[in-house]
Design a protein around this motif. Structure first.
Motif, short mmCIF file in Angstrom:
data_model
loop_
_atom_site.label_atom_id
_atom_site.label_comp_id
_atom_site.label_asym_id
_atom_site.label_seq_id
_atom_site.Cartn_x
_atom_site.Cartn_y
_atom_site.Cartn_z
N LYS A 63 0.84 -1.20 0.00
CA LYS A 63 0.00 0.00 0.00
C LYS A 63 0.87 1.25 0.00
O LYS A 63 0.59 2.22 -0.70
CB LYS A 63 -0.94 0.02 1.19
CG LYS A 63 -1.92 1.20 1.16
CD LYS A 63 -2.88 1.17 2.32
CE LYS A 63 -3.91 2.29 2.18
NZ LYS A 63 -3.33 3.63 2.05
N HIS B 62 2.26 1.85 -3.54
CA HIS B 62 1.26 2.38 -4.46
C HIS B 62 0.86 3.81 -4.10
O HIS B 62 0.59 4.63 -4.99
CB HIS B 62 0.04 1.47 -4.50
CG HIS B 62 0.24 0.26 -5.35
ND1 HIS B 62 -0.69 -0.74 -5.48
CD2 HIS B 62 1.29 -0.12 -6.13
CE1 HIS B 62 -0.24 -1.67 -6.30
NE2 HIS B 62 0.97 -1.32 -6.69
N ASP B 63 0.80 4.12 -2.82
CA ASP B 63 0.47 5.49 -2.42
C ASP B 63 1.52 6.48 -2.92
O ASP B 63 1.19 7.59 -3.36
CB ASP B 63 0.37 5.59 -0.89
CG ASP B 63 -0.91 4.97 -0.34
OD1 ASP B 63 -1.81 4.66 -1.15
OD2 ASP B 63 -1.01 4.80 0.89
N ILE B 64 2.79 6.08 -2.88
CA ILE B 64 3.86 6.93 -3.39
C ILE B 64 3.67 7.18 -4.88
O ILE B 64 3.78 8.31 -5.36
CB ILE B 64 5.24 6.29 -3.11
CG1 ILE B 64 5.52 6.28 -1.61
CG2 ILE B 64 6.34 7.04 -3.86
CD1 ILE B 64 6.71 5.40 -1.22
N GLU B 65 3.36 6.14 -5.63
CA GLU B 65 3.14 6.30 -7.06
C GLU B 65 1.92 7.18 -7.34
O GLU B 65 1.96 8.07 -8.19
CB GLU B 65 2.95 4.93 -7.71
CG GLU B 65 4.20 4.09 -7.74
CD GLU B 65 4.01 2.77 -8.45
OE1 GLU B 65 5.01 2.18 -8.89
OE2 GLU B 65 2.84 2.31 -8.57
N GLU B 66 0.82 6.93 -6.62
CA GLU B 66 -0.42 7.67 -6.85
C GLU B 66 -0.27 9.16 -6.54
O GLU B 66 -0.86 10.01 -7.21
CB GLU B 66 -1.54 7.08 -5.99
CG GLU B 66 -1.99 5.68 -6.39
CD GLU B 66 -2.99 5.69 -7.54
OE1 GLU B 66 -3.45 6.79 -7.91
OE2 GLU B 66 -3.29 4.60 -8.06
N ASN B 67 0.50 9.48 -5.52
CA ASN B 67 0.59 10.86 -5.06
C ASN B 67 1.73 11.65 -5.69
O ASN B 67 1.75 12.88 -5.61
CB ASN B 67 0.75 10.90 -3.53
CG ASN B 67 -0.47 10.35 -2.82
OD1 ASN B 67 -1.59 10.56 -3.25
ND2 ASN B 67 -0.25 9.63 -1.73
N SER B 68 2.67 10.97 -6.33
CA SER B 68 3.84 11.66 -6.86
C SER B 68 4.07 11.34 -8.34
O SER B 68 3.95 12.20 -9.20
CB SER B 68 5.08 11.31 -6.03
OG SER B 68 6.22 11.98 -6.53
N PRO C 60 0.74 11.58 -11.04
CA PRO C 60 0.33 12.95 -11.41
C PRO C 60 1.37 13.67 -12.27
O PRO C 60 1.01 14.39 -13.21
CB PRO C 60 0.15 13.64 -10.05
CG PRO C 60 -0.12 12.53 -9.09
CD PRO C 60 0.70 11.38 -9.58
N ARG D 217 -3.82 3.05 -12.69
CA ARG D 217 -4.64 3.44 -11.54
C ARG D 217 -5.78 2.45 -11.32
O ARG D 217 -6.09 2.09 -10.18
CB ARG D 217 -5.21 4.85 -11.75
CG ARG D 217 -4.20 5.99 -11.65
CD ARG D 217 -4.91 7.33 -11.74
NE ARG D 217 -4.03 8.46 -11.78
CZ ARG D 217 -3.49 9.04 -10.71
NH1 ARG D 217 -3.73 8.55 -9.51
NH2 ARG D 217 -2.70 10.10 -10.84
N HIS E 136 -4.37 -0.52 -9.71
CA HIS E 136 -4.13 -0.25 -8.30
C HIS E 136 -5.41 -0.45 -7.49
O HIS E 136 -5.36 -0.98 -6.37
CB HIS E 136 -3.64 1.19 -8.10
CG HIS E 136 -2.17 1.36 -8.31
ND1 HIS E 136 -1.51 2.53 -8.00
CD2 HIS E 136 -1.23 0.52 -8.79
CE1 HIS E 136 -0.23 2.40 -8.28
NE2 HIS E 136 -0.03 1.19 -8.77
N SER F 113 12.04 11.13 -5.09
CA SER F 113 10.95 11.05 -4.10
C SER F 113 10.23 9.72 -4.20
O SER F 113 9.73 9.19 -3.21
CB SER F 113 9.96 12.20 -4.30
OG SER F 113 9.17 12.02 -5.46
#
Length: 206
Positions: free
Chosen positions: A98, A101-107, A110, A128, A131, A197
């Motif tokens: 998790k 995937h959160d790192i990918e989704e938020n950085s 986008p 996405r 995910h 990041s």
């Protein structure tokens, strides 16, 4: 239309047939591809953990002892304790995947989507969507892990076992697709600060 939570485990997958392709990026260099391949190294780290946990679960299911390479994971003659071990490991895997995937989704996603490349945008949308499927599997695995912690019995273990291996199949497929389609884009479009990041904010192995 059914939500992901309503789909039976046997039918919950990442839908490989619906995957768009990323065409070559004009002007992309070997250096860009080299930078993009670092994502695959991050994935190998996660897959190493997945493989270890899979081996442990299979040994528990078979009532066998762990191989020498897994000597740090002590299995017991008391099967209830082994079920508790399984629950702990499954819960850990939920957390690390998790976070990734959160790192990918938020950085990363986008930043890539903002480049205005329509083909890349379609790939990002598909990633996405995958995910979301994997997060549903993680949610089910988390629930199974909690159940094992409170009621460590064979039925709960079998449920966690089945969810874990469905998750493993989805993650293996998803990682390969992501690595292949984003290899050029990561190095070509993302500056070093964004890549760092993503690459540096990864959890360590257990």
């Amino acid at each position: 239309m059914k939500t992901l939570s309503q789909i039976p485990l046997a039918l919950l997958d990442v839908n490989e047939a619906a995957r768009p392709k990323m065409p070559p990026i004009a002007g992309a260099r070997d250096e860009d591809r080299r930078k993009g391949r670092h994502l695959a190294a991050i994935h190998r780290h996660y897959l190493s953990e997945v493989a270890q946990i899979a081996a442990i679960l299979e040994r528990i299911k078979a009532g066998d002892a762990p191989p020498g390479a897994l000597a740090s994971i002590v299995l017991h003659s008391d099967m209830r304790k082994n079920f508790e071990v399984a629950g702990t490991l499954c819960g850990h895997q939920c957390a690390v995947l998790k976070m990734h995937h959160d790192i990918e989704e938020n950085s990363m996603f986008p930043a890539l989507a903002a480049q205005g490349n329509s083909a890349l945008g379609k790939v990002i949308d598909k990633l996405r969507a995958e995910h979301a499927v994997i997060h549903e599997l993680l949610s089910r695995l988390g629930a199974s892990a909690e159940a094992l912690a409170t009621a460590p019995d064979a039925a709960q273990f079998d449920q966690a076992f089945d969810v874990f291996f469905a998750l493993r199949q989805a993650v293996l497929s998803h990682f390969k697709y992501e690595e292949r389609e984003l290899e050029e884009a990561i190095g070509f479009y993302l500056d070093g600060s964004i890549r760092n990041s993503v690459y540096e904010a990864q959890p360590m192995q257990f």
